[in-house]
Design an enzyme around this catalytic site. Structure first.
Site: not given
Length: 230
Positions: A7, A37, A70, A166
């Protein structure tokens, strides 16, 4: 191994894949039908008179932008039990391995969901037997119906469960007779909470003797069934 369907990063990933290929790197794009992933690196090098493998297994992408924004975890290890299976996993990604019996790694869609369900159910059995029982999970999202049902069953067996989620969470905590022993919270701070961590007490008195898993996968159906996760 470069995931092209990332993405916001499709164009950038195609650019770097082409640059790598021009430099002589063998670039592959994962398995047809499965998004890749997992975030991991493996170095094989000559140490003295023997080859040794070094592995990094993490929750974050190898991306300079998100690395400063992050919150992520990573395990750096040369433990042969882990690195030997990681070699097999890279062979799986390049079409050269059909290994299904991973003992130390949880790999989606091969054995990860099955093993997570076993770990949750074992906590329920330990609680019924009067042994220490605890589950703590930190992830981006919680949505997989089977995992949620297993957590409800563990809560009903008096397992104390803390969930740090989250994003969206499809589990309802605090329902009498169903999820009274489950607490859900979200952490909002300076960094985007991107790390995933799963803890199971395993019936042991010392919490540090329990099982800790760091993962690229959330407890979502797509992560457990339609992606390669580690």
């Amino acid at each position: 191994v470069v995931e092209l369907k990332a993405r916001f990063d499709e164009e950038r990933n195609i650019f770097w894949a082409r640059k790598l290929e021009k430099a002589g790197v063998h670039v592959v794009y994962g398995i047809v039908g499965l998004k890749t992933h997992m975030k991991t690196a493996l170095v094989v090098r000559q140490d003295g008179d023997a080859l040794r493998c070094y592995a990094h297994i993490g929750t974050g992408n190898y991306h300079k932008g998100t690395a400063s924004l992050y919150d992520d975890f990573g395990l750096f290890t040369c433990d042969q039990k882990i690195t030997e299976e990681l070699v097999e996993l890279f062979h799986y990604l390049t079409g050269r391995s059909l290994k299904r019996n991973y003992q130390n790694l949880l790999v989606a869609p091969i054995n990860m969901k099955e093993r997570f369900l076993e770990l949750i159910n074992q906590e329920a059995e330990n609680a019924k037997a009067g042994k220490p029982a605890r589950i703590i999970a930190k992830c981006n999202s919680l949505e997989d119906p089977t995992v949620i049902e297993a957590l409800y069953a563990a809560s009903s067996a008096n397992v104390k469960i803390d969930l740090i989620v989250r994003g969206f969470c499809c589990l309802r905590p605090g329902l009498k007779g169903l999820s009274e022993n489950i607490r859900v919270q979200s952490v909002i701070g300076r960094f985007l909470e991107h790390s995933r961590l799963y803890y199971f007490a395993r019936g042991l008195e010392n919490p540090l003797d329990g099982d800790f898993y760091t993962s690229s996968a959330d407890w979502m159906y797509r992560n457990l069934h339609a992606r390669v996760e580690l």
